[in-house]
Motif scaffolding. Structure first.
Motif, mmCIF file in Angstrom:
data_model
loop_
_atom_site.group_PDB
_atom_site.id
_atom_site.type_symbol
_atom_site.label_atom_id
_atom_site.label_comp_id
_atom_site.label_asym_id
_atom_site.label_seq_id
_atom_site.Cartn_x
_atom_site.Cartn_y
_atom_site.Cartn_z
ATOM 1 N N ASP A 89 0.865 -1.364 0.029
ATOM 2 C CA ASP A 89 -0.007 -0.044 0.139
ATOM 3 C C ASP A 89 0.754 1.099 0.008
ATOM 4 O OD1 ASP A 89 -2.272 -1.111 0.085
ATOM 5 O OD2 ASP A 89 -1.925 -2.064 1.961
ATOM 6 N N VAL A 90 2.095 1.144 0.661
ATOM 7 C CA VAL A 90 3.146 2.167 0.393
ATOM 8 C C VAL A 90 4.555 1.776 0.646
ATOM 9 C CG1 VAL A 90 2.764 2.406 3.449
ATOM 10 C CG2 VAL A 90 3.721 4.614 2.151
ATOM 11 N N ILE A 91 5.529 2.424 -0.081
ATOM 12 C CA ILE A 91 7.130 1.940 0.452
ATOM 13 C C ILE A 91 7.250 3.017 1.065
ATOM 14 C CG2 ILE A 91 6.705 0.230 -0.630
ATOM 15 C CD1 ILE A 91 8.820 1.946 -2.666
ATOM 16 N N HIS A 92 8.347 3.108 2.570
ATOM 17 C CA HIS A 92 8.886 4.216 3.317
ATOM 18 C C HIS A 92 10.219 3.834 2.804
ATOM 19 C CE1 HIS A 92 9.282 5.564 7.445
ATOM 20 N NE2 HIS A 92 10.055 6.376 6.376
ATOM 21 N N ILE A 93 10.893 4.460 2.238
ATOM 22 C CA ILE A 93 12.168 4.342 1.864
ATOM 23 C C ILE A 93 13.378 5.907 2.935
ATOM 24 C CG2 ILE A 93 13.875 4.640 0.109
ATOM 25 C CD1 ILE A 93 11.644 4.749 -2.114
ATOM 26 N N HIS A 94 14.308 4.760 3.339
ATOM 27 C CA HIS A 94 14.922 5.423 4.247
ATOM 28 C C HIS A 94 16.641 6.150 3.517
ATOM 29 C CE1 HIS A 94 12.578 5.138 8.370
ATOM 30 N NE2 HIS A 94 12.283 4.125 7.626
ATOM 31 N N GLU A 95 16.688 6.912 4.005
ATOM 32 C CA GLU A 95 17.736 7.958 2.914
ATOM 33 C C GLU A 95 17.740 7.765 1.490
ATOM 34 O OE1 GLU A 95 19.085 9.939 4.897
ATOM 35 O OE2 GLU A 95 20.856 8.692 5.888
ATOM 36 N N PRO A 96 16.767 7.980 1.448
ATOM 37 C CA PRO A 96 16.829 8.215 -0.516
ATOM 38 C C PRO A 96 17.784 9.133 -1.040
ATOM 39 C CG PRO A 96 15.606 9.890 0.072
ATOM 40 C CD PRO A 96 15.800 9.254 1.310
ATOM 41 N N ALA A 97 18.522 9.124 -0.729
ATOM 42 C CA ALA A 97 19.198 10.217 -1.879
ATOM 43 C C ALA A 97 20.899 9.268 -1.515
ATOM 44 C CB ALA A 97 20.178 11.999 -1.266
ATOM 45 N N SER A 98 21.422 8.395 -0.624
ATOM 46 C CA SER A 98 22.247 7.746 -0.940
ATOM 47 C C SER A 98 22.163 6.832 -1.643
ATOM 48 C CB SER A 98 22.354 6.895 0.423
ATOM 49 O OG SER A 98 21.517 5.576 0.756
ATOM 50 N N PRO A 99 23.478 6.263 -2.193
ATOM 51 C CA PRO A 99 24.014 5.153 -3.005
ATOM 52 C C PRO A 99 23.285 4.007 -2.865
ATOM 53 C CG PRO A 99 25.638 6.179 -2.466
ATOM 54 C CD PRO A 99 25.203 6.807 -1.588
ATOM 55 N N SER A 100 22.114 3.444 -2.656
ATOM 56 C CA SER A 100 22.155 2.185 -2.071
ATOM 57 C C SER A 100 20.999 1.859 -2.480
ATOM 58 C CB SER A 100 22.277 2.185 -0.715
ATOM 59 O OG SER A 100 22.553 0.660 -0.525
ATOM 60 N N LEU A 101 19.926 1.341 -1.687
ATOM 61 C CA LEU A 101 18.717 0.085 -2.082
ATOM 62 C C LEU A 101 17.810 1.482 -2.343
ATOM 63 C CD1 LEU A 101 18.708 -2.333 -0.395
ATOM 64 C CD2 LEU A 101 19.463 -2.410 -2.537
ATOM 65 N N GLY A 102 17.436 2.397 -1.529
ATOM 66 C CA GLY A 102 16.794 3.651 -1.469
ATOM 67 C C GLY A 102 16.919 4.396 -2.811
ATOM 68 N N LEU A 103 17.766 4.615 -3.125
ATOM 69 C CA LEU A 103 18.022 5.283 -4.160
ATOM 70 C C LEU A 103 16.613 4.331 -5.353
ATOM 71 C CD1 LEU A 103 17.769 8.511 -6.757
ATOM 72 C CD2 LEU A 103 20.783 6.907 -6.067
ATOM 73 N N LEU A 104 17.323 2.854 -5.927
ATOM 74 C CA LEU A 104 17.472 2.152 -6.653
ATOM 75 C C LEU A 104 15.774 2.462 -6.731
ATOM 76 C CD1 LEU A 104 19.741 -0.550 -6.296
ATOM 77 C CD2 LEU A 104 19.646 1.214 -7.850
ATOM 78 N N SER A 105 14.834 2.134 -5.114
ATOM 79 C CA SER A 105 13.253 1.841 -5.274
ATOM 80 C C SER A 105 13.172 3.425 -5.840
ATOM 81 C CB SER A 105 13.367 2.093 -3.334
ATOM 82 O OG SER A 105 14.101 0.116 -3.044
ATOM 83 N N CYS A 106 13.311 3.815 -5.600
ATOM 84 C CA CYS A 106 13.072 5.794 -5.826
ATOM 85 C C CYS A 106 13.157 5.525 -7.397
ATOM 86 C CB CYS A 106 13.404 7.010 -5.230
ATOM 87 S SG CYS A 106 13.379 7.733 -4.374
ATOM 88 N N TRP A 107 14.200 5.084 -8.176
ATOM 89 C CA TRP A 107 13.980 4.657 -9.389
ATOM 90 C C TRP A 107 12.679 3.947 -9.791
ATOM 91 C CZ3 TRP A 107 19.950 4.817 -10.172
ATOM 92 C CH2 TRP A 107 20.128 6.524 -10.706
ATOM 93 N N ALA A 108 12.832 2.663 -9.039
ATOM 94 C CA ALA A 108 11.144 1.472 -9.830
ATOM 95 C C ALA A 108 10.120 1.642 -9.629
ATOM 96 C CB ALA A 108 12.033 0.618 -8.689
#
Length: 401
Positions: A89-108
């Motif tokens: 229903d929602v995804i909660h991304i921590h540190e979306p600006a870090s070069p890791s899963l957060g940024l990948l999840s934002c893109w995806a």
């Protein structure tokens, strides 16, 4: 509610962000929500049932420390698979600006996205330089959370937009109800009605990575001879990983037995340690956006003495709930510690003020605030799905399933 939480840092190397995500997930599960956490993890790492591994992480210098992050083609594929299978229903991304899963999840991802920003770094040239790359991903975020006013300021100055401030949470009752450990207590703490027998001093606690200078142990070690000169019965308990011999190398040999290294401790022993000390010292020198250890110490009833970092001052209510000393000033630290160790009434006052102040950080409050953000972004929205646009797939060279 089905909630997907993205952890940017390796699950097998504990840190403040990982602990926050773990506690948030378990709080939501206790409330009846369905939660899945995607995190980097080595193959041999035992994981809770709600954590899905995104593969091994690699060490990368980040925010004045070394973080273990996960990025690349394989990671991107695992992110998409997790999103596809989760139907969150929602995804909660921590540190979306870090070069890791957060940024990948934002893109995806497509759908309701909440992001929490933990970093406080007002001079981040890397973040400014990376903004053109980050912007398309960050524009997909529906709601932003910052863990402190200083993390919010970093976000506003470098990435634009704004965020609601919701602090990190702590299970206050867990620390409050821990049993002190007699061998970690001073004589006066074990027998508060029996007098101190002329003893001068008490037990000081420090928890943090020994070999990470910004955690401040070298500052405390520099102050320790002056503390021991005035309070010779003092001892320092140090919990954390790192080179113990190197940590005490600057101390005179006759003082080294006043420092006891406990290594990595369990959550239970951390709580017992904080319940046992006469004074908890946080000599951190920078790079802190919040100060979760201060909240844990106050929850356990430990009087707190901390460096006057902006984030620490905020957590300690500008010095009302704990005392502050000038950052990186070992003499100021020593003077404040000697004064507090010799003043049981002041320590009792700090315990009382800290115990009252810390209630605002309990998960009963913090969790409700986060859930309110989730409900705001999911109202009338479809569930989160993987972004199937050709542009995303081409970016990583992924073939259609």
């Amino acid at each position: 509610m089905k909630v997907g939480i993205v952890c940017p840092y390796s699950w097998d190397v504990p840190g403040g962000v990982q602990f926050h995500i773990r506690d948030l997930a378990e709080h939501l599960i206790r409330l009846g929500h369905e939660v899945s956490v995607l995190a980097p993890a080595d193959d041999e790492t035992p994981l809770p049932p709600y954590v899905v591994s995104a593969g091994r992480a690699v060490p990368v210098p980040y925010n004045g420390s070394v973080a273990r992050l996960n990025f690349g083609f394989l990671s991107a594929a695992r992110v998409r698979r997790w999103l596809h299978d989760g139907t969150f229903d929602v995804i909660h991304i921590h540190e979306p600006a870090s070069p890791s899963l957060g940024l990948l999840s934002c893109w995806a991802a497509q759908g309701p996205i909440v992001a929490t920003f933990h970093t406080s770094n007002p001079r981040s040239r890397a973040m400014i330089a990376a903004y053109p790359i980050l912007q398309p991903a960050l524009e997909k975020i529906n709601a932003r959370i910052a863990v402190s006013e200083y993390a919010r300021r970093t976000l506003v100055e470098h990435l634009g937009g704004d965020a609601v401030v919701i602090p990190n949470g702590v299970d206050v009752g867990f620390f409050e109800g821990a049993e002190p450990k007699a061998e970690w207590q001073s004589d006066s703490a074990r027998d508060p009605d029996g007098g101190d027998g002329g003893r001068r001093g008490g037990t000081i606690g420090f928890i943090g990575r020994i070999d990470e200078p910004r955690k401040g142990l070298p500052v405390l070690m520099k102050a320790l001879p002056k503390i021991l000169a005035e309070c010779p019965d003092t001892r320092l308990l140090v919990a954390g990983r790192g080179d113990e011999d190197e940590a005490v190398a600057s101390l005179p040999k006759e003082m080294r037995d006043r420092v006891e290294f406990l290594g990595m401790v369990s959550d239970e022993d951390k709580a017992r340690l904080l319940r046992s000390v006469d004074l908890y010292i946080a000599p951190n020198t920078g790079g802190e956006s919040f100060g979760i250890i201060l909240v844990e110490a106050m929850s356990a009833g430990a009087p707190v003495l901390a460096s006057d970092l902006d984030a620490f001052a905020q957590v300690l209510d500008q010095g009302s709930a704990g005392e502050l000393f000038a950052n990186e000033d070992a003499d100021a630290l020593a003077s404040a510690a000697v004064r507090l160790l010799g003043d049981p009434a002041r320590r009792a006052e700090l315990r009382e003020r800290g115990s009252k102040h810390v209630r605002r950080f309990d998960w009963s409050t913090v969790g409700a605030d986060i859930l309110s953000v989730y409900e705001t972004v999911t109202d009338g929205a479809a569930s989160v799905a993987a972004d199937e646009r050709p542009g995303f797939r081409a970016r990583f060279g992924l073939a259609r399933d």
